[in-house]
Structures are given as C-alpha cells and as structure tokens.
Design an enzyme around this catalytic site. Structure first.
Site: not given
Ligand code: NAD
Length: 482
Positions: A154-155, A178-179, A181, A231, A253-254, A287, A384, A461
């Site tokens: 979502w960021n 899957k974008a 939600e 994510g 891309e974590l 990130c 982080e 990327e």
């Molecule tokens: P989260 O770990 O719950 O989710 C991160 C993303 O992954 C979300 O978009 C979520 O919908 C998706 N996701 C979660 N479980 C999944 C699964 N089993 N299968 C597929 N997708 C799944 O965390 P959050 O609360 O949304 O974000 C918090 C942390 O996530 C942050 O602290 C950061 O470290 C990380 N984050 C990183 C990026 C990045 O650009 N690398 C972007 C957003 C969040």
C-alpha cells in the site's frame, strides 16, 4: 457501512471485465486522514481466482505472440493515459493512502515514465548467436516466462503495482496481480489505464482478497510461472518458501533498515537537509527510507540542530489540504508501531528531541520524531520503523560505523555523506546494500536497478535488469544439414 459516493466503486478486473466477483465478502477502505470508511473492496473467491488464472493463461498466449511493436504501442498509450489522469489518480491515492497530493500526482507521473522506459527497453531484449561448428547455428533466445502472480503493498499504490505490471507486460508476460486491499481504487485506476489503452482481455488481471488465501491459491497453480512480491521480510520469506516448494522462481522486494553514515569531513548541514527530505517523504513509509542515522561525533551537534529544524518545519495534515508536507500514516498498524517503538526506545534511555506523540485529532497522524541516546538494544535500532522515526547515533571512527551499518540482516538501501573520494569508495565497497547513494538521499529511478541483498530479497526492479526475472533464457542449437 457508510461509504463516500465520491470515491470510485472498487471492482476487480478479470478476463477484460470489471467485476465484483463472487462477492463472498468485502473489506472497508478507510481514509487514514479521517478514519472514515470511504469505500469497500470485494474479496475474491477461489472461483474468481480460477477465472483470473484461466484468463492469464489465455492472455499469455495472445500477448506473447503479439508483435513487440504492437505491444509497445499499447503500453505507450497506457502511459499517456496515466499521465493525463495523474491529477485524478493522485486524489484517489491521497484519500486511500494519505500522502500529500503533490507526492501522489508525482508518483503517478513518474509511473508513466517508468512504463515508457520498460516498454522501449523490451524492444531490445536481444538474444545472441554464438560461434559454433560449421553447419550449426547456436543461439540464445530470451522468451517471456509465462503468467505471473504478483503481490504489492500500500505504500506506493500506483508506483508499486506498476513496477510489476510494466516489467511483466513489456517482457510479454501476463499477470494476475493482487494489489493492497487498503489502496484498491488507486490500483484499479491504474489498471483502467491499461484496459482503456487496448490491452487484450486476460493479459492483466486485478484481484483483491484475503492475502494468505490468494497467495497460496495463485502460487500453487500450475498456470503461474513466476512469483513477484513487494512487502515485508517475514511475508516475503513465506511466499519465497512456498514458491520454492512448487519450483517457481520468485522476485522478492522486501524491507530494509537503511543506515545513513555522515562522516567527519561531510557538510553536516547539507547532509541533514538531504536526509530529512528523504526521511519524511511518504511519512517514512518507503522501503529505502533512511532509518538509522550514524553521525560522526565531531559533526553530530550541527547535524542534529539542522535535522531537528527540518523535522519541525514539516507540516503534518490531511494530504488533500494545501500546504501539507506530510500526511498521516497509511493505517492504524503503522501508528501503533510508531507508538510502540518510541515507548520502547524511551524506556531504554532514549531522549526525544522533537515529536514523539500523536496529535489529539482523528486520523493516523504521527509527527516527525527525532531521538537521540538510543541504545543499540532498542527495538528501533533493529526493526525497520517504516514511519517517521529517526534515531541519531554518534560514532567515533568509520570502522565502527560500517560495523553498525552492516550488523543487521537487511541490505536494501544505504547512504553516505563525505567530502573524500577515498571514503566514498570505501563506503561503496563495504556497505552491504543493493542501493547506495553518496552525498544525497535520492529516490529510485527507472533507468537503474533497485533491489536488496541479504534478507532484503533478490531480483531487481528498474533498469534493463528489471526484465531478467520475467524472461527465460533458452539455448537453441540448430544443425542445418543433418
Ligand atoms: P504485512 O507484513 O502484514 O504486509 C505487507 C504486505 O504483504 C501487505 O500488502 C499485505 O497485504 C501483504 N501480505 C501479507 N500477508 C500476505 C500473504 N500471506 N500473501 C500475500 N501477501 C501478503 O505488513 P504491513 O502491516 O502491511 O506493513 C508493515 C511492514 O511491511 C513494514 O514494517 C515494512 O517492513 C513492510 N513493507 C514493506 C514494503 C516495501 O516496499 N518493501 C511495503 C509495505 C510494507
């Protein structure tokens, strides 16, 4: 559930049709600046996902056999539409994600440029001819890998999905994406640009759902040939492990925890201004956001004064309001994380120089927060923050700073400030990161690769490397006169 009629009604896009799917369930979409529900997002059923997979299978056959010039023309039309619609896409993004309108529309415009760049680059996805025995033609071909399952957070509600979509489509792949939600209408408006540009049905499919259920279903499907995820590290590891079980490559891309090293010979004021600009962008939910500030003890006082001044100049507010330079956090989870990380650091002896407390108003607001005296065992030094927290830590010599910078399991972005070419070279060689910036904290650019090392993931990327994950390399040895 009250929703805002002014916000676009969210639909999935499957096989060229906008749909609500089996509409088993929906989830609310919340404006983080007001905490009001502004819409709802349909959650895919398994049958919806199967339709998307079937569509992507057929879409792949159509798209991979479409002449590359035609593919490029469609992608350029989509880029033009994204650019044209950037103001409207930006508004939708700000309502769903919170970032200031200028950042949102800027993200949409950059997205259009990224798409053009990848579309053009795909025209040069050359193979090669290798000198071989007479009568034998030995070639290496690069071909699209097949349907891709992509998962984005979502960021960057437009830039994030578009990195996957633009690379995959440029390479000739189809996708089920899957974008998030939490920012669904923004992703939908992006996909609408591709649809309106004439992308054939099935080539790009957009779904929403319960994340773990959707990823399990898509990754397990024999139709999917590549898993692409952006994510958090824990979720990335889960998905990469699952992809490995079914022998599928993945692009991960974590997250990271980017160190900024400000050396004794750097201009501390310039460094503070540059680092502050990058730190508060998107409320720190990037990130590559600088997140551990290691400052030489001889310049730490000047750096701190300028950095705090910059933090206090940030105007926190609703991203739609004129003059706002930092919006709310995107969701309540981030707000809670800021409160937890700040309280933990203070309990362990940290001092808050500015910020530190959410304002008394609705919305997930948290101010730019600068902390000093943060001990190494504070959670903030290893987790982080993904938000507007900046711990400042003085250091005595560069060895010590490099050891601290490299001590975490992450390796995404790192930053260094120095006036010495030799020190810059040492930072370049020794910092463990996939993305390194010296004397500035600039963001990603589409012409150069971005990605991590260590727990921050693998694959790239941006740049010509962006297509690598989406192309397979095939060796063809052709005996001309058997
Ligand atoms: P989260 O770990 O719950 O989710 C991160 C993303 O992954 C979300 O978009 C979520 O919908 C998706 N996701 C979660 N479980 C999944 C699964 N089993 N299968 C597929 N997708 C799944 O965390 P959050 O609360 O949304 O974000 C918090 C942390 O996530 C942050 O602290 C950061 O470290 C990380 N984050 C990183 C990026 C990045 O650009 N690398 C972007 C957003 C969040």
């Amino acid at each position: 559930m009250t929703t805002d009629p002014g916000h676009p009604a969210v639909r999935m896009y499957i096989a060229g049709q906008w749909c609500q799917g089996g509409a088993r369930d929906t989830a609310p979409v919340v404006d983080p600046a007001t905490e009001e529900v502004i819409g709802e997002v349909p959650l895919a059923t398994r049958a919806d996902l199967d339709r998307a997979l079937e569509a992507a299978t057929q879409g792949f056959e159509t798209w991979r056999t479409t002449p590359v010039a035609e593919r490029t023309a469609v992608l350029h039309r989509a880029a033009d539409l994204i650019e044209e619609r950037a103001p409207e896409i930006g508004r939708v993004m700000t309502r769903e994600q919170g970032k200031p309108l200028g950042e949102s529309t800027g993200e949409a415009r950059r997205t259009a440029e990224t798409l053009r760049w990848h579309a053009d680059d795909a025209r040069r996805a050359y193979g090669r001819i290798i000198p071989s025995a007479p009568g034998t033609v030995l070639t290496v071909r690069r071909e699209p890998i097949g349907p891709v399952a992509a998962f984005v957070p979502w960021n960057f509600p437009v830039g994030g999905p578009n990195r996957k979509i633009s690379s995959a489509l440029s390479a000739g792949c189809s996708l089920v994406i899957k974008a998030s939600e939490e920012t669904p209408a923004t992703a939908m408006e992006l996909v609408r640009c591709y649809a309106d540009a004439g992308l054939p049905p099935g080539v790009l499919n957009l779904v929403f759902g319960e994340p773990a259920e959707v990823s399990e279903h898509l990754i397990s499907s024999p139709a999917v040939r590549l898993v692409a995820f952006t994510g958090s590290v824990p979720v990335g590891k889960l998905l990469a492990a699952r992809a490995g079980e079914v022998m599928k490559p993945s692009l991960m891309e974590l997250g990271g925890h980017a160190p900024v090293i400000v050396c004794a010979d750097a201009d501390p004021v310039r460094a503070a201004r540059g680092a502050a600009r990058a730190k508060w962008a998107n409320a720190g939910q990037v990130c590559t956001s600088p997140s551990r500030f290691l400052v030489h003890e001889s310049v730490v006082a000047e750096f701190t004064a300028e950095f705090v001044k910059a933090a206090e100049a940030v105007v926190v507010g609703d991203g739609l309001e004129e003059g706002t330079t930092m919006g709310p956090l995107a969701n309540q989870r981030r707000l809670k994380a800021m409160e937890r990380l700040t309280a933990d650091a203070v309990a362990r002896g940290a001092t808050i120089l500015t910020g530190g407390e959410r304002p008394a108003r609705p919305g997930y607001f948290f101010p730019p927060t600068v902390l000093t005296d943060v001990p190494a065992d504070a959670e903030l030094m290893s987790e982080e923050p993904f938000g507007p927290l900046a711990p400042l830590v003085p250091f005595r010599d560069l060895d010590e700073a490099l050891t601290t910078a490299n001590a975490l399991p992450y390796g995404l972005a790192a930053y260094g400030f120095t006036d010495s070419a030799a020190t810059a070279e040492r930072l370049s060689a020794e910092l463990q990161a996939g993305i390194l910036s010296i004397n500035h904290c600039g963001g990603s650019v589409h012409e150069a690769p971005s990605g991590g090392v260590k727990d921050s993931g693998y694959g790239r990327e941006g740049g010509p490397e962006a297509l690598d994950a989406y192309l397979i390399t095939k060796r063809v040895s052709h005996l001309l006169a058997p």
